[in-house]
Each structure stands twice: as structure tokens, then as C-alpha cells.
Design an enzyme around this catalytic site. Structure first.
Site, PDB file in Angstrom:
ATOM      1  N   LYS A  96       0.809  -1.220   0.000  1.00 39.84           N
ATOM      2  CA  LYS A  96       0.000   0.000   0.000  1.00 39.84           C
ATOM      3  C   LYS A  96       0.845   1.274   0.000  1.00 39.84           C
ATOM      4  CE  LYS A  96      -4.009  -1.990  -0.169  1.00 39.84           C
ATOM      5  NZ  LYS A  96      -4.886  -1.856  -1.322  1.00 39.84           N
TER       6      LYS A  96
HETATM    7  N1  PMP Z   1      -3.480  -8.060   1.187  1.00 34.55           N
HETATM    8  C1  PMP Z   1      -3.667  -7.127   2.141  1.00 34.55           C
HETATM    9  C2  PMP Z   1      -3.119  -7.382   3.505  1.00 34.55           C
HETATM   10  C3  PMP Z   1      -4.363  -5.950   1.859  1.00 34.55           C
HETATM   11  O1  PMP Z   1      -4.550  -5.023   2.827  1.00 34.55           O
HETATM   12  C4  PMP Z   1      -4.882  -5.761   0.558  1.00 34.55           C
HETATM   13  C5  PMP Z   1      -5.635  -4.490   0.248  1.00 34.55           C
HETATM   14  N2  PMP Z   1      -6.987  -4.483   0.535  1.00 34.55           N
HETATM   15  C6  PMP Z   1      -4.692  -6.771  -0.406  1.00 34.55           C
HETATM   16  C7  PMP Z   1      -3.964  -7.884  -0.049  1.00 34.55           C
HETATM   17  C8  PMP Z   1      -5.263  -6.680  -1.795  1.00 34.55           C
HETATM   18  O2  PMP Z   1      -4.639  -5.714  -2.587  1.00 34.55           O
HETATM   19  P1  PMP Z   1      -5.509  -4.808  -3.568  1.00 34.55           P
HETATM   20  O3  PMP Z   1      -6.320  -3.886  -2.712  1.00 34.55           O
HETATM   21  O4  PMP Z   1      -4.510  -4.095  -4.402  1.00 34.55           O
HETATM   22  O5  PMP Z   1      -6.407  -5.703  -4.353  1.00 34.55           O
END
Ligand code: PMP
Length: 344
Positions: free
Chosen positions: A48
Site C-alpha cells: 500500500k
Molecule cells: N493483502 C492485504 C493485507 C491488503 O490489505 C490488501 C488491500 N486491501 C490486499 C492484499 C489486496 O490488494 P488490492 O487492494 O490491491 O487488491
């Protein structure tokens, strides 16, 4: 010898360019070569950081963010931590509206990075003025010189991963990657990586990971938003109960769904077997690799890159707590004995 000090100007220069690491043990019995892109190497310990930095930088370039501005979002998770970290370094205020389901540990982590946190009731509807969505919207509307990140509906989320994560995977594998396996929450990671890789080589398979209790897989297959798919589950950050516009469903070849239990056990297995201390969704991602292998997706020549989104330290009171695992029914007493034998 030169007398320059080799220092980074701040941790912001360390966002992205995470390593890919060969997986050697948990891959026993699988056909193909498997590599993890380990996002815990980002300074905020998750993928993130990439979207938080890209969205803030873009807002600065567009003249929306001026010194002293306020950044608003609705998450207690990794995005909140990354936003708080970057805001502090760049001199912005960060306000996060989170639900009272968030653990006190998580709220303290955000505060330790200088964020102001509003704790809102989880039990009210999304359109209730007390919900964290509405509180965040109101703060944004009432605060001049503020931006609302809105990661589920922000196209810059995809762009961040297109420009960085996707490009890095292509370059790090010298174009030899054949499959990627990626968790889908907002969908920013899988969509950005998928778009970049498909442009380079349309034969690369973009394989998604969804949770039981989430609508994404069914929506991908039918274009129907099916509320019957929705029920509560434990994995945080995987799957969703709405359709995010930060997901480009056309780029994704296929989804599999994974369970809370298998994902938790596999995350613990990765940490113990590979020495890579990973979060809950990394377990989900590798569990999905095993399910795709069973479906016959890989052969000896496959070069599979799986993204491990964050670090295990965020889950000490959950998947890395034997008590929590037993309370969920994820760890039986026999397993516990096995673990003690290994530890001794
Ligand atoms: N793993 C974790 C720990 C996350 O916080 C997120 C984000 N929601 C994701 C995977 C998935 O990534 P994305 O939001 O880019 O689909």
C-alpha cells in the site's frame, strides 16, 4: 575513497523495488518455478506504500494538495498506515475514519505515525451519518485543501501498480514470467500488474485470489453482483462485499476462492519453511497457488510470481497466536503437539 555519505533522503525513496525471492520448500510436489514478490520490504511493510505515494504525488502535481493539506481515508489497515507515514514525512495532516471493529493495536499503530483517528460504529449502515464512510466524506467536504483517497474507487490505485509493481515483475524476471497469482481486494494490484504484463506478453496468465464470503469471483464469471455470496470471514484485505472500480475484471483470467483456515495455516507454513515472515493474505495467495496447481495450471516450464502483500508482524494476535488459531478451530491439539515437537 569518496567522502560522500550514502544516505537516502527519507524512507520515501525506499518505496517499491521490492525483491522477488525463490520459494524453495513450500513448493514441494508442485511443477514449475515459484517466486514471491515480498512487499513487506516497503518501508511501511506493505504494497500500500506504492498507492499512497502515487496518489499523494499526483495530487501535488495537479495542485490539489498544498502545504498543510489534509489527507482523509477510511481504513485501519495497510493503506491507513502508509498514508499516515507519507503524510508525516511530507508535512500533511492525516485523518482516518475507522470502524470500532479495528483492534486497539491497529489504532495505536496509526497514531504512532501521527494520524488523527476517528473511531466510528461498525454496526450502522454505510449511509448512516455515523458510519466511517460518511464521517470521512464529511471531514473531506468540510476541510478545505483536503483529499479523499477512496482507494476502492480511485483509478490511480491501478496506475500505481501499472507503473511500478507490474514493470518490476517484468524486469526482474527478464520477461520470463508466465503466471502471476495476486490477491484481490480493491483490485489495484492485480489490475495494474495484469495490465502491464498483458501489454508486454498477452500469454501471461493473471490469476486472482478471492475469499469465501466475497462477491468478486462470481462477478468476474457472470457480471452479476450476487448478495448471496456475502458472509463474514476473517481474512482482512482480501475480497469485497461490493464491486470496486479499481478492479479491471477484463484483465483477470480466473479467480479461485480460499478459506480462512487454509490461508492462516499456509501463512504460518511460509514463515517457518521459507523464513519470510508474511501476513494473512500471503498465506491466501500461496494457498491459491496450490489450488491452481491442482487445476493443472502449471507445468515444468512455468515461472510463477506470487505477491506477498504485507508483513507478519501485523498479525501477532491473530494467525501467529496459537490461542487465536485454536479459538477459530484452525489449529487442532494434534497440530499443536506437532508444532511443539518442531520448536523443541
Ligand atoms: N493483502 C492485504 C493485507 C491488503 O490489505 C490488501 C488491500 N486491501 C490486499 C492484499 C489486496 O490488494 P488490492 O487492494 O490491491 O487488491
Amino acid at each position: 575513497m569518496n567522502n560522500k555519505i550514502n544516505a537516502y533522503n527519507s524512507v520515501l525513496e525506499l518505496v517499491g523495488n521490492t525483491p522477488i525471492i525463490k520459494l524453495n520448500k513450500i513448493t514441494d510436489g508442485l511443477k514449475g518455478n515459484f517466486y514471491a514478490k515480498v512487499e513487506a520490504f516497503n518501508p511501511g511493510h506493505s504494497a500500500k506504500d506504492r498507492i499512497a505515494l502515487h496518489i499523494i504525488n499526483t495530487a501535488e502535481q495537479r495542485g490539489i494538495l498544498k502545504p498543510g493539506a489534509t489527507i482523509v481515508e477510511t481504513t485501519s489497515g495497510n493503506t491507513g498506515f502508509s498514508l499516515a507515514m507519507i503524510s508525516m514525512i511530507k508535512g500533511y495532516k492525516c485523518i482516518l475514519a475507522v470502524s470500532d471493529k479495528s483492534s486497539p493495536d491497529k489504532i495505536d499503530m496509526l497514531k504512532s505515525m501521527g494520524a488523527k483517528v476517528y473511531v466510528c460504529p461498525a454496526s450502522v449502515a454505510a449511509d448512516d451519518p455515523r458510519s466511517y464512510y460518511e464521517v470521512a466524506k464529511r471531514i473531506h467536504e468540510e476541510t478545505p485543501n483536503s483529499i479523499y483517497i477512496n482507494q476502492y474507487f480511485n483509478e490511480l490505485n491501478i496506475e500505481a501498480h501499472y507503473q511500478t509493481t507490474g514493470k518490476e515483475i517484468w524486469e526482474q524476471t527478464n520477461g520470463l514470467v508466465t503466471h502471476v497469482v495476486i490477491c484481490s481486494g480493491t483490485g489495484g494490484t492485480i489490475s495494474g500488474v495484469g495490465k502491464y504484463l498483458k501489454e508486454k506478453n498477452p500469454a501471461i496468465k493473471i490469476l486472482g485470489v478471492d475469499a469465501y464470503g466475497s462477491v468478486l469471483k462470481k462477478y468476474h464469471e457472470t457480471k452479476i453482483f450476487d448478495e448471496n455470496e456475502i458472509y463474514s470471514y476473517k481474512i482482512e484485505g482480501l475480497g469485497k462485499n461490493l464491486i470496486p472500480t479499481a478492479t479491471d475484471f477484463d484483465i483477470i483470467d480466473q479467480y479461485v476462492k480460499v478459506t480462512d483456515k487454509e490461508s492462516a495455516l499456509v501463512a504460518r507454513e511460509i514463515s517457518r519453511a521459507e523464513g519470510i515472515f508474511v501476513g494473512y493474505t500471503s498465506g491466501a495467495a500461496f494457498q491459491a497457488v496450490r489450488q491452481y496447481a491442482e487445476l493443472g495450471e502449471f507445468n515444468e516450464n512455468s515461472n510463477v510470481v506470487v505477491i506477498f502483500p504485507d508483513h507478519g508482524s501485523r498479525y501477532m494476535s491473530k494467525i501467529y497466536s496459537d490461542e487465536w488459531m485454536q479459538e477459530q478451530g484452525f489449529l487442532e491439539i494434534e497440530n499443536q503437539d506437532e508444532i511443539e515437537k518442531i520448536v523443541v
